[in-house]
Design an enzyme around this catalytic site. Sequence first.
Site, PDB file in Angstrom:
ATOM      1  N   LYS A  10      -6.980  -9.374  -8.556  1.00  0.00           N
ATOM      2  CA  LYS A  10      -6.093  -8.200  -8.686  1.00  0.00           C
ATOM      3  C   LYS A  10      -5.006  -8.237  -7.619  1.00  0.00           C
ATOM      4  O   LYS A  10      -5.189  -8.840  -6.545  1.00  0.00           O
ATOM      5  CB  LYS A  10      -6.864  -6.881  -8.610  1.00  0.00           C
ATOM      6  CG  LYS A  10      -7.522  -6.552  -7.254  1.00  0.00           C
ATOM      7  CD  LYS A  10      -6.652  -5.756  -6.296  1.00  0.00           C
ATOM      8  CE  LYS A  10      -7.331  -5.621  -4.943  1.00  0.00           C
ATOM      9  NZ  LYS A  10      -6.616  -5.423  -3.775  1.00  0.00           N
ATOM     10  N   PRO A  95      -8.798 -17.405  -4.042  1.00  0.00           N
ATOM     11  CA  PRO A  95      -9.136 -17.655  -2.641  1.00  0.00           C
ATOM     12  C   PRO A  95      -9.968 -16.518  -2.051  1.00  0.00           C
ATOM     13  O   PRO A  95      -9.846 -15.365  -2.461  1.00  0.00           O
ATOM     14  CB  PRO A  95      -7.779 -17.776  -1.941  1.00  0.00           C
ATOM     15  CG  PRO A  95      -6.758 -17.371  -2.914  1.00  0.00           C
ATOM     16  CD  PRO A  95      -7.355 -17.311  -4.279  1.00  0.00           C
ATOM     17  N   VAL A  96     -10.830 -16.889  -1.107  1.00  0.00           N
ATOM     18  CA  VAL A  96     -11.754 -15.929  -0.476  1.00  0.00           C
ATOM     19  C   VAL A  96     -11.019 -15.201   0.654  1.00  0.00           C
ATOM     20  O   VAL A  96     -10.134 -15.774   1.301  1.00  0.00           O
ATOM     21  CB  VAL A  96     -12.969 -16.727   0.068  1.00  0.00           C
ATOM     22  CG1 VAL A  96     -13.916 -15.839   0.841  1.00  0.00           C
ATOM     23  CG2 VAL A  96     -13.694 -17.401  -1.086  1.00  0.00           C
ATOM     24  N   ALA A  98      -8.737 -12.826   0.658  1.00  0.00           N
ATOM     25  CA  ALA A  98      -7.299 -12.942   0.399  1.00  0.00           C
ATOM     26  C   ALA A  98      -6.635 -11.613   0.073  1.00  0.00           C
ATOM     27  O   ALA A  98      -5.418 -11.543  -0.041  1.00  0.00           O
ATOM     28  CB  ALA A  98      -7.072 -13.910  -0.768  1.00  0.00           C
ATOM     29  N   GLY A 103     -14.365 -11.441  -4.549  1.00  0.00           N
ATOM     30  CA  GLY A 103     -15.802 -11.125  -4.516  1.00  0.00           C
ATOM     31  C   GLY A 103     -16.125  -9.938  -5.407  1.00  0.00           C
ATOM     32  O   GLY A 103     -17.134  -9.938  -6.125  1.00  0.00           O
ATOM     33  N   SER A 104     -15.261  -8.927  -5.378  1.00  0.00           N
ATOM     34  CA  SER A 104     -15.474  -7.732  -6.212  1.00  0.00           C
ATOM     35  C   SER A 104     -15.373  -8.089  -7.688  1.00  0.00           C
ATOM     36  O   SER A 104     -16.096  -7.545  -8.530  1.00  0.00           O
ATOM     37  CB  SER A 104     -14.408  -6.664  -5.909  1.00  0.00           C
ATOM     38  OG  SER A 104     -14.479  -6.281  -4.560  1.00  0.00           O
ATOM     39  N   ASP A 137     -13.615  -1.727  -4.726  1.00  0.00           N
ATOM     40  CA  ASP A 137     -12.723  -2.359  -5.716  1.00  0.00           C
ATOM     41  C   ASP A 137     -13.462  -2.783  -6.987  1.00  0.00           C
ATOM     42  O   ASP A 137     -12.826  -3.209  -7.959  1.00  0.00           O
ATOM     43  CB  ASP A 137     -12.088  -3.627  -5.124  1.00  0.00           C
ATOM     44  CG  ASP A 137     -10.935  -3.315  -4.180  1.00  0.00           C
ATOM     45  OD1 ASP A 137     -10.449  -2.171  -4.188  1.00  0.00           O
ATOM     46  OD2 ASP A 137     -10.515  -4.233  -3.449  1.00  0.00           O
TER      47      ASP A 137
HETATM   48  O1  C5P Z   1     -16.061  -0.540  -0.289  1.00  0.00           O
HETATM   49  P1  C5P Z   1     -15.941  -1.817   0.452  1.00  0.00           P
HETATM   50  O2  C5P Z   1     -17.273  -2.361   0.910  1.00  0.00           O
HETATM   51  O3  C5P Z   1     -15.155  -2.864  -0.270  1.00  0.00           O
HETATM   52  O4  C5P Z   1     -15.108  -1.489   1.763  1.00  0.00           O
HETATM   53  C1  C5P Z   1     -15.025  -2.385   2.855  1.00  0.00           C
HETATM   54  C2  C5P Z   1     -14.596  -1.612   4.085  1.00  0.00           C
HETATM   55  O5  C5P Z   1     -13.246  -1.147   3.930  1.00  0.00           O
HETATM   56  C3  C5P Z   1     -15.411  -0.343   4.334  1.00  0.00           C
HETATM   57  O6  C5P Z   1     -16.515  -0.609   5.131  1.00  0.00           O
HETATM   58  C4  C5P Z   1     -14.413   0.530   5.077  1.00  0.00           C
HETATM   59  O7  C5P Z   1     -14.334   0.140   6.427  1.00  0.00           O
HETATM   60  C5  C5P Z   1     -13.088   0.157   4.452  1.00  0.00           C
HETATM   61  N1  C5P Z   1     -12.654   1.075   3.363  1.00  0.00           N
HETATM   62  C6  C5P Z   1     -12.185   2.346   3.678  1.00  0.00           C
HETATM   63  N2  C5P Z   1     -11.772   3.167   2.671  1.00  0.00           N
HETATM   64  C7  C5P Z   1     -11.780   2.759   1.391  1.00  0.00           C
HETATM   65  C8  C5P Z   1     -12.237   1.469   1.050  1.00  0.00           C
HETATM   66  C9  C5P Z   1     -12.660   0.642   2.066  1.00  0.00           C
HETATM   67  O8  C5P Z   1     -12.150   2.735   4.848  1.00  0.00           O
HETATM   68  N3  C5P Z   1     -11.334   3.578   0.424  1.00  0.00           N
END
Ligand code: C5P
Length: 294
Positions: A10, A95-96, A98, A103-104, A137
Site C-alpha cells: 500500500k 521490501p521489508v 519500507a 508484513g500487514s 494497517d
Molecule cells: O498497530 P501497529 O502494531 O502496526 O503499530 C505499530 C506502532 O505504531 C504502535 O506500537 C504505535 O507505537 C504506533 N502507532 C500509533 N498510532 C497508530 C498506529 C500505530 O501510535 N494509529
Amino acid sequence: MVYTETACAKLNLTLDILGQRDDGYHDMRMVMQSIDLRDTVTAEERPQPGVSVGSNLRYLPTDGNNLAAKAAAKYFQTLGRPCPGISFRLDKGIPVCAGMAGGSSDAAAVLRILRRTYSPDLSRDELERIGTLVGSDVPFCVRGGTALAEGRGDYLSDLPPLPPCFLLAVKPPFSISTPELFGLVRGRHLKCHPDTTGLLAALRSGDLEGIAVRLYNVFEEILPRKYTQVFELKSQMLELGAMAASMTGSGPTVFGMFRDRQPALDAFHALRGNYGNVFLCRPVEREKIFPISV
Ligand code: C5P
C-alpha cells in the site's frame, strides 16, 4: 490442498495525525491505496498441528512474531476453533520495513486464505476486525483498493478508485522505526496537514492533477535530519517529471505519481542506477483484492 493469495503493498496518498489516544495509539486520517507490488502467500495443510511460517528472506521471523503467524493465531482464537496444522510460505516482493505494509499485507492474505478455507460465510467486516488484533494497517490490507482510514487506521470507508496512473516507489537503503517516529510527534504541534477533504473531492471527480497536488504525509515535517535522503529522493522524482512525490507511511519509501507510462519508465531507469529497490507500479482496485462475490 495448497492455497495461494496475493498480498499487495500500500501507499499513503495522505497521512495525517489528528492526536494521541488514551490507548497510546494516535488518531489518524489517511487515504490508502493498494498497488501491484506484491508478495505471494502460500498455505498448505499438514498433519502436524500448529502454524509454521517460512519465507524466501532468511532474516524474517518464523515464530509468533511474524504477522502472518499472528494473524492465523488470532483467526482461530476469535472463531474459537482448534488450530489445524498449516504451513505458510511468504515469497516477498515488497521490501521489508519500507512503509508499504508488507508484513500487514501478508497477515491480511493469511486471513483471506483462512476465511476461504474454513469460514466462507464470515463477512469482510468481521475479517477486518480480526485484522485489527494483528496491526493497525491489517484491516486496510484485508480490504484493499482505495480507502479512507481513520481511528487507529482501522476504521475504513471505501473511496472511488484512483484514476489510472503510474506510481514509482523507491526505498532508500535504511529503515525508520514506526514507534520512534510516532514518539517524535508526541507533544509536537504539526504545522501542516494534508487537504484530505480536497483529495476526496478530487478522487470523486477523477481529477488526477487535483489528487497529485494534495499528496502529503505529516511525518515528513518531523523527520530527523539523518533521513535527509527522503527529501533528496522527492526532489529527484519531481526533476524526473513526477506530478508530485511523497513519503509513504512511516517511510522511508518515497513514491512519485506520473500520468503517463514513458516518463515514469524513464524515471524508473534513471533511479535504478542509484537505488536497489525501485518499483514501477499501478494502482489495484478493491475488487481484485477482496472480490465482492466471495
Ligand atoms: O498497530 P501497529 O502494531 O502496526 O503499530 C505499530 C506502532 O505504531 C504502535 O506500537 C504505535 O507505537 C504506533 N502507532 C500509533 N498510532 C497508530 C498506529 C500505530 O501510535 N494509529
